[in-house]
Design a protein around this motif. Structure first.
Motif, PDB file in Angstrom:
ATOM      1  N   ALA A  11       0.821  -1.117  -0.065  1.00 53.70           N
ATOM      2  CA  ALA A  11      -0.013   0.046   0.114  1.00 53.70           C
ATOM      3  C   ALA A  11       0.651   1.369   0.046  1.00 53.70           C
ATOM      4  O   ALA A  11       0.563   2.540  -0.714  1.00 53.70           O
ATOM      5  CB  ALA A  11      -0.889   0.057   1.230  1.00 53.70           C
ATOM      6  N   ALA A  12       1.828   1.283   0.754  1.00 56.02           N
ATOM      7  CA  ALA A  12       2.813   2.380   0.946  1.00 56.02           C
ATOM      8  C   ALA A  12       3.610   2.587  -0.608  1.00 56.02           C
ATOM      9  O   ALA A  12       3.841   3.735  -0.836  1.00 56.02           O
ATOM     10  CB  ALA A  12       3.747   2.072   1.921  1.00 56.02           C
ATOM     11  N   ASP A  13       3.830   1.411  -1.174  1.00 60.47           N
ATOM     12  CA  ASP A  13       4.629   1.684  -2.445  1.00 60.47           C
ATOM     13  C   ASP A  13       3.737   2.155  -3.422  1.00 60.47           C
ATOM     14  O   ASP A  13       4.132   3.013  -4.238  1.00 60.47           O
ATOM     15  CB  ASP A  13       5.185  -0.018  -2.850  1.00 60.47           C
ATOM     16  CG  ASP A  13       5.938   0.248  -3.920  1.00 60.47           C
ATOM     17  OD1 ASP A  13       6.905   1.010  -3.969  1.00 60.47           O
ATOM     18  OD2 ASP A  13       5.579  -0.529  -4.986  1.00 60.47           O
ATOM     19  N   ALA A  14       2.434   1.885  -3.620  1.00 57.68           N
ATOM     20  CA  ALA A  14       1.520   2.384  -4.416  1.00 57.68           C
ATOM     21  C   ALA A  14       1.276   3.862  -4.240  1.00 57.68           C
ATOM     22  O   ALA A  14       1.242   4.398  -5.168  1.00 57.68           O
ATOM     23  CB  ALA A  14       0.228   1.594  -4.323  1.00 57.68           C
ATOM     24  N   GLU A  15       1.363   4.157  -3.129  1.00 58.36           N
ATOM     25  CA  GLU A  15       1.063   5.708  -2.657  1.00 58.36           C
ATOM     26  C   GLU A  15       2.184   6.260  -3.222  1.00 58.36           C
ATOM     27  O   GLU A  15       1.901   7.587  -3.705  1.00 58.36           O
ATOM     28  CB  GLU A  15       0.755   5.648  -0.955  1.00 58.36           C
ATOM     29  CG  GLU A  15       0.520   7.138  -0.755  1.00 58.36           C
ATOM     30  CD  GLU A  15       0.221   7.345   0.787  1.00 58.36           C
ATOM     31  OE1 GLU A  15       0.123   8.432   1.358  1.00 58.36           O
ATOM     32  OE2 GLU A  15       0.119   6.249   1.428  1.00 58.36           O
ATOM     33  N   THR A  16       3.507   6.040  -2.934  1.00 62.59           N
ATOM     34  CA  THR A  16       4.556   6.629  -3.615  1.00 62.59           C
ATOM     35  C   THR A  16       4.579   6.779  -4.843  1.00 62.59           C
ATOM     36  O   THR A  16       4.660   7.749  -5.650  1.00 62.59           O
ATOM     37  CB  THR A  16       5.905   5.759  -3.161  1.00 62.59           C
ATOM     38  OG1 THR A  16       5.932   5.795  -1.633  1.00 62.59           O
ATOM     39  CG2 THR A  16       7.125   6.589  -3.620  1.00 62.59           C
ATOM     40  N   ALA A  21       3.433  10.114  -9.734  1.00 65.33           N
ATOM     41  CA  ALA A  21       2.617  10.358 -10.926  1.00 65.33           C
ATOM     42  C   ALA A  21       1.923  11.780 -10.931  1.00 65.33           C
ATOM     43  O   ALA A  21       1.799  12.369 -11.936  1.00 65.33           O
ATOM     44  CB  ALA A  21       1.765   9.356 -11.148  1.00 65.33           C
ATOM     45  N   GLU A  22       1.501  12.106  -9.690  1.00 64.67           N
ATOM     46  CA  GLU A  22       0.845  13.230  -9.632  1.00 64.67           C
ATOM     47  C   GLU A  22       1.985  14.488  -9.952  1.00 64.67           C
ATOM     48  O   GLU A  22       1.680  15.420 -10.647  1.00 64.67           O
ATOM     49  CB  GLU A  22       0.232  13.413  -8.416  1.00 64.67           C
ATOM     50  CG  GLU A  22      -0.535  14.761  -7.915  1.00 64.67           C
ATOM     51  CD  GLU A  22      -1.790  15.014  -8.831  1.00 64.67           C
ATOM     52  OE1 GLU A  22      -1.874  16.187  -9.163  1.00 64.67           O
ATOM     53  OE2 GLU A  22      -2.327  14.070  -9.414  1.00 64.67           O
ATOM     54  N   ARG A  23       2.996  14.314  -9.135  1.00 68.06           N
ATOM     55  CA  ARG A  23       4.067  15.483  -9.466  1.00 68.06           C
ATOM     56  C   ARG A  23       4.419  15.556 -11.057  1.00 68.06           C
ATOM     57  O   ARG A  23       4.578  16.563 -11.640  1.00 68.06           O
ATOM     58  CB  ARG A  23       5.388  15.200  -8.803  1.00 68.06           C
ATOM     59  CG  ARG A  23       5.163  15.241  -7.182  1.00 68.06           C
ATOM     60  CD  ARG A  23       6.610  15.293  -6.571  1.00 68.06           C
ATOM     61  NE  ARG A  23       7.167  14.019  -6.505  1.00 68.06           N
ATOM     62  CZ  ARG A  23       6.969  13.141  -5.502  1.00 68.06           C
ATOM     63  NH1 ARG A  23       6.253  13.340  -4.516  1.00 68.06           N
ATOM     64  NH2 ARG A  23       7.622  12.125  -5.739  1.00 68.06           N
ATOM     65  N   ALA A  24       4.514  14.359 -11.402  1.00 70.95           N
ATOM     66  CA  ALA A  24       4.989  14.302 -13.100  1.00 70.95           C
ATOM     67  C   ALA A  24       3.695  15.234 -14.013  1.00 70.95           C
ATOM     68  O   ALA A  24       3.874  15.687 -14.879  1.00 70.95           O
ATOM     69  CB  ALA A  24       5.002  12.893 -13.781  1.00 70.95           C
ATOM     70  N   LEU A  25       2.440  14.731 -13.466  1.00 73.51           N
ATOM     71  CA  LEU A  25       1.434  15.317 -14.101  1.00 73.51           C
ATOM     72  C   LEU A  25       1.151  16.632 -13.993  1.00 73.51           C
ATOM     73  O   LEU A  25       1.058  17.490 -14.749  1.00 73.51           O
ATOM     74  CB  LEU A  25      -0.102  14.614 -13.600  1.00 73.51           C
ATOM     75  CG  LEU A  25      -1.388  15.305 -14.191  1.00 73.51           C
ATOM     76  CD1 LEU A  25      -1.234  15.259 -15.633  1.00 73.51           C
ATOM     77  CD2 LEU A  25      -2.590  14.451 -13.612  1.00 73.51           C
TER      78      LEU A  25
END
Length: 258
Positions: A11-16, A21-25
Protein backbone atom coordinates in the motif's frame (compact mmCIF):
# COMPACT_ATOMS: atom_id res chain seq x y z
CA UNK A 1 24.04 -9.96 12.24
CA UNK A 2 21.72 -7.03 11.82
CA UNK A 3 18.29 -7.86 10.46
CA UNK A 4 17.70 -7.21 6.76
CA UNK A 5 15.54 -4.13 6.09
CA UNK A 6 11.95 -5.01 5.44
CA UNK A 7 10.44 -3.96 2.11
CA UNK A 8 7.76 -1.29 2.14
CA UNK A 9 4.20 -2.55 2.38
CA UNK A 10 2.42 -2.75 -0.99
CA UNK A 11 0.00 0.00 0.00
CA UNK A 12 2.83 2.40 0.86
CA UNK A 13 4.61 1.55 -2.41
CA UNK A 14 1.45 2.25 -4.40
CA UNK A 15 0.98 5.55 -2.60
CA UNK A 16 4.54 6.57 -3.45
CA UNK A 17 4.01 5.76 -7.13
CA UNK A 18 0.76 7.71 -7.09
CA UNK A 19 2.48 10.75 -5.61
CA UNK A 20 5.24 10.54 -8.23
CA UNK A 21 2.66 10.30 -11.01
CA UNK A 22 0.83 13.32 -9.62
CA UNK A 23 4.07 15.34 -9.53
CA UNK A 24 4.81 14.34 -13.14
CA UNK A 25 1.30 15.36 -14.16
CA UNK A 26 1.64 18.74 -12.45
CA UNK A 27 4.97 19.30 -14.22
CA UNK A 28 3.37 18.47 -17.58
CA UNK A 29 0.55 20.90 -16.90
CA UNK A 30 3.02 23.66 -16.05
CA UNK A 31 4.88 22.96 -19.30
CA UNK A 32 1.63 23.17 -21.24
CA UNK A 33 0.75 26.46 -19.56
CA UNK A 34 4.19 27.86 -20.42
CA UNK A 35 3.81 26.76 -24.05
CA UNK A 36 0.31 28.24 -24.28
CA UNK A 37 1.58 31.53 -22.82
CA UNK A 38 4.41 31.62 -25.37
CA UNK A 39 2.03 30.92 -28.24
CA UNK A 40 -0.34 33.61 -27.10
CA UNK A 41 2.22 36.39 -26.64
CA UNK A 42 5.41 35.63 -28.56
CA UNK A 43 3.73 34.46 -31.77
CA UNK A 44 0.77 36.82 -31.85
CA UNK A 45 2.78 40.04 -31.45
CA UNK A 46 4.82 39.79 -34.70
CA UNK A 47 1.80 38.38 -36.54
CA UNK A 48 -0.34 41.37 -35.59
CA UNK A 49 2.48 43.71 -36.60
CA UNK A 50 2.62 42.14 -40.07
CA UNK A 51 -1.13 42.45 -40.48
CA UNK A 52 -1.21 46.03 -39.21
CA UNK A 53 1.59 47.22 -41.53
CA UNK A 54 -0.10 45.54 -44.49
CA UNK A 55 -3.36 47.35 -43.69
CA UNK A 56 -1.53 50.68 -43.31
CA UNK A 57 0.12 50.24 -46.69
CA UNK A 58 -3.17 49.28 -48.35
CA UNK A 59 -5.06 52.23 -46.82
CA UNK A 60 -2.42 55.00 -46.79
CA UNK A 61 -0.55 54.31 -50.00
CA UNK A 62 -3.27 52.99 -52.27
CA UNK A 63 -2.40 55.41 -55.09
CA UNK A 64 1.24 54.30 -55.15
CA UNK A 65 0.48 50.56 -55.25
CA UNK A 66 -0.59 48.82 -58.43
CA UNK A 67 -3.21 46.07 -58.67
CA UNK A 68 -0.68 43.30 -58.16
CA UNK A 69 0.69 44.99 -55.04
CA UNK A 70 -2.80 45.39 -53.59
CA UNK A 71 -3.48 41.74 -54.28
CA UNK A 72 -0.30 40.80 -52.40
CA UNK A 73 -1.34 42.95 -49.43
CA UNK A 74 -4.79 41.34 -49.41
CA UNK A 75 -3.14 37.93 -49.36
CA UNK A 76 -0.93 38.97 -46.43
CA UNK A 77 -3.97 40.15 -44.47
CA UNK A 78 -5.86 36.93 -45.23
CA UNK A 79 -2.86 34.81 -44.21
CA UNK A 80 -2.40 36.64 -40.91
CA UNK A 81 -6.12 36.24 -40.19
CA UNK A 82 -5.91 32.48 -40.77
CA UNK A 83 -2.83 32.28 -38.56
CA UNK A 84 -4.62 34.19 -35.79
CA UNK A 85 -7.48 31.69 -35.99
CA UNK A 86 -5.00 28.79 -35.89
CA UNK A 87 -3.28 30.17 -32.78
CA UNK A 88 -6.65 30.68 -31.09
CA UNK A 89 -7.59 27.09 -31.94
CA UNK A 90 -4.34 25.76 -30.48
CA UNK A 91 -4.91 27.70 -27.28
CA UNK A 92 -8.45 26.36 -26.99
CA UNK A 93 -7.25 22.79 -27.58
CA UNK A 94 -4.61 23.21 -24.88
CA UNK A 95 -7.16 24.68 -22.47
CA UNK A 96 -9.86 22.03 -22.88
CA UNK A 97 -7.24 19.30 -22.44
CA UNK A 98 -6.09 20.54 -19.02
CA UNK A 99 -8.87 22.68 -17.54
CA UNK A 100 -10.51 21.16 -14.42
CA UNK A 101 -14.00 19.80 -15.01
CA UNK A 102 -16.99 20.87 -12.92
CA UNK A 103 -19.65 18.25 -13.66
CA UNK A 104 -23.32 19.10 -13.23
CA UNK A 105 -26.65 18.52 -14.96
CA UNK A 106 -26.47 20.24 -18.36
CA UNK A 107 -29.42 20.99 -20.63
CA UNK A 108 -27.88 20.21 -24.03
CA UNK A 109 -30.92 21.56 -25.87
CA UNK A 110 -30.39 24.96 -24.29
CA UNK A 111 -26.71 24.97 -25.33
CA UNK A 112 -27.64 24.01 -28.91
CA UNK A 113 -30.27 26.76 -29.15
CA UNK A 114 -27.75 29.25 -27.73
CA UNK A 115 -25.12 28.27 -30.32
CA UNK A 116 -27.67 28.35 -33.14
CA UNK A 117 -28.75 31.87 -32.14
CA UNK A 118 -25.12 33.03 -32.23
CA UNK A 119 -24.67 31.60 -35.73
CA UNK A 120 -27.87 33.24 -36.93
CA UNK A 121 -26.85 36.60 -35.41
CA UNK A 122 -23.50 36.39 -37.23
CA UNK A 123 -25.21 35.68 -40.57
CA UNK A 124 -28.77 37.01 -40.34
CA UNK A 125 -29.23 36.67 -44.11
CA UNK A 126 -29.02 32.87 -43.93
CA UNK A 127 -32.31 30.99 -43.92
CA UNK A 128 -31.94 28.39 -41.17
CA UNK A 129 -34.06 25.81 -39.40
CA UNK A 130 -32.64 24.17 -36.27
CA UNK A 131 -34.82 21.62 -34.47
CA UNK A 132 -33.91 20.29 -31.04
CA UNK A 133 -35.45 17.36 -29.19
CA UNK A 134 -36.49 18.35 -25.66
CA UNK A 135 -35.12 16.76 -22.47
CA UNK A 136 -31.56 16.21 -23.69
CA UNK A 137 -29.80 16.32 -20.32
CA UNK A 138 -26.18 15.21 -19.83
CA UNK A 139 -23.82 15.23 -16.86
CA UNK A 140 -20.67 17.22 -17.49
CA UNK A 141 -18.89 20.56 -17.52
CA UNK A 142 -21.28 23.12 -19.00
CA UNK A 143 -18.61 25.41 -20.43
CA UNK A 144 -16.81 22.61 -22.22
CA UNK A 145 -20.02 21.03 -23.51
CA UNK A 146 -21.04 24.44 -24.87
CA UNK A 147 -17.79 24.48 -26.86
CA UNK A 148 -18.37 20.93 -28.09
CA UNK A 149 -21.82 21.60 -29.52
CA UNK A 150 -20.77 25.03 -30.72
CA UNK A 151 -18.14 23.29 -32.86
CA UNK A 152 -20.59 20.72 -34.20
CA UNK A 153 -23.22 23.31 -35.11
CA UNK A 154 -20.63 25.58 -36.71
CA UNK A 155 -19.42 22.61 -38.76
CA UNK A 156 -22.97 21.81 -39.94
CA UNK A 157 -23.66 25.49 -40.65
CA UNK A 158 -20.60 26.20 -42.78
CA UNK A 159 -20.87 23.01 -44.86
CA UNK A 160 -24.50 23.86 -45.64
CA UNK A 161 -23.53 27.11 -47.34
CA UNK A 162 -24.48 25.74 -50.78
CA UNK A 163 -28.05 25.01 -49.64
CA UNK A 164 -30.92 27.48 -49.89
CA UNK A 165 -31.77 26.68 -46.28
CA UNK A 166 -29.60 25.42 -43.43
CA UNK A 167 -31.33 22.44 -41.80
CA UNK A 168 -29.90 21.03 -38.57
CA UNK A 169 -31.65 18.45 -36.42
CA UNK A 170 -30.47 17.51 -32.90
CA UNK A 171 -31.84 14.37 -31.26
CA UNK A 172 -30.77 11.94 -28.56
CA UNK A 173 -31.51 8.78 -26.61
CA UNK A 174 -30.38 7.22 -23.33
CA UNK A 175 -28.29 4.04 -23.49
CA UNK A 176 -27.02 2.26 -20.38
CA UNK A 177 -26.24 5.34 -18.30
CA UNK A 178 -25.18 7.43 -21.29
CA UNK A 179 -26.94 9.77 -23.65
CA UNK A 180 -26.12 9.65 -27.37
CA UNK A 181 -26.86 12.96 -29.08
CA UNK A 182 -26.89 13.19 -32.89
CA UNK A 183 -26.40 16.42 -34.86
CA UNK A 184 -27.67 15.97 -38.44
CA UNK A 185 -27.34 18.33 -41.37
CA UNK A 186 -28.08 18.32 -45.10
CA UNK A 187 -24.79 19.86 -46.14
CA UNK A 188 -22.03 18.79 -48.50
CA UNK A 189 -21.04 15.67 -46.54
CA UNK A 190 -17.70 13.85 -46.83
CA UNK A 191 -16.15 10.58 -47.94
CA UNK A 192 -16.36 8.02 -45.11
CA UNK A 193 -12.95 6.62 -46.07
CA UNK A 194 -11.44 9.65 -44.35
CA UNK A 195 -13.80 9.79 -41.36
CA UNK A 196 -11.11 9.10 -38.73
CA UNK A 197 -8.79 11.80 -40.07
CA UNK A 198 -11.20 14.64 -39.42
CA UNK A 199 -10.77 14.34 -35.63
CA UNK A 200 -6.98 14.68 -35.82
CA UNK A 201 -5.45 18.16 -35.40
CA UNK A 202 -4.68 20.00 -38.67
CA UNK A 203 -6.46 17.39 -40.81
CA UNK A 204 -8.92 18.89 -43.30
CA UNK A 205 -11.26 17.09 -45.68
CA UNK A 206 -12.24 20.36 -47.41
CA UNK A 207 -10.15 23.24 -48.73
CA UNK A 208 -10.68 26.90 -47.73
CA UNK A 209 -12.82 27.50 -50.82
CA UNK A 210 -15.17 24.72 -49.62
CA UNK A 211 -15.45 26.08 -46.08
CA UNK A 212 -12.54 24.19 -44.50
CA UNK A 213 -10.97 25.88 -41.50
CA UNK A 214 -7.76 25.38 -39.51
CA UNK A 215 -8.41 21.71 -38.81
CA UNK A 216 -8.74 22.03 -35.02
CA UNK A 217 -12.49 22.41 -34.43
CA UNK A 218 -13.39 18.72 -34.44
CA UNK A 219 -10.17 17.84 -32.60
CA UNK A 220 -11.32 20.17 -29.80
CA UNK A 221 -14.79 18.60 -29.83
CA UNK A 222 -13.33 15.10 -29.59
CA UNK A 223 -10.99 16.10 -26.76
CA UNK A 224 -13.98 17.40 -24.78
CA UNK A 225 -15.99 14.22 -25.41
CA UNK A 226 -13.08 12.01 -24.31
CA UNK A 227 -12.50 14.07 -21.15
CA UNK A 228 -16.12 13.28 -20.26
CA UNK A 229 -15.44 9.54 -20.73
CA UNK A 230 -17.44 9.73 -23.94
CA UNK A 231 -16.76 9.55 -27.64
CA UNK A 232 -17.47 11.32 -30.91
CA UNK A 233 -17.96 9.77 -34.34
CA UNK A 234 -19.58 10.64 -37.65
CA UNK A 235 -21.49 9.22 -40.60
CA UNK A 236 -21.91 10.90 -43.97
CA UNK A 237 -22.84 10.60 -47.63
CA UNK A 238 -21.17 13.06 -50.01
CA UNK A 239 -23.71 15.55 -51.27
CA UNK A 240 -26.41 14.45 -48.80
CA UNK A 241 -25.19 15.64 -45.40
CA UNK A 242 -23.59 14.33 -42.22
CA UNK A 243 -24.53 13.07 -38.77
CA UNK A 244 -22.20 13.57 -35.80
CA UNK A 245 -22.89 11.39 -32.77
CA UNK A 246 -21.72 12.32 -29.25
CA UNK A 247 -21.87 9.88 -26.35
CA UNK A 248 -21.82 11.51 -22.90
CA UNK A 249 -22.68 10.51 -19.34
CA UNK A 250 -26.43 10.87 -18.87
CA UNK A 251 -27.71 12.98 -15.99
CA UNK A 252 -29.69 11.12 -13.32
CA UNK A 253 -33.40 10.94 -14.11
CA UNK A 254 -34.10 13.29 -11.18
CA UNK A 255 -32.05 15.48 -8.88
CA UNK A 256 -32.79 13.14 -5.97
CA UNK A 257 -30.77 10.44 -7.79
CA UNK A 258 -27.67 12.61 -8.20
Amino acid sequence: MSPEPRSAPPAADAETRLQEAERALQMLRRQQETLAHGISHDLRAPLRAIGSYAQILAAGHADAIDARGRDYLDRICDATGRMEALIEGLLQLSHVARAPLRPERVDIGLLVEWSAAELQDAEPERDAEVTVQPQLVAFGDERQLKQLFERLLHNAWKFSRERDRVRIDVRGERRDGHIVISVSDQGSGFDMRYAERMFEPFQRLHGPEEGGGHGLGLAIAQCIAERHAGRLWAESTPGSGSVFHVELPAAPASRSEA
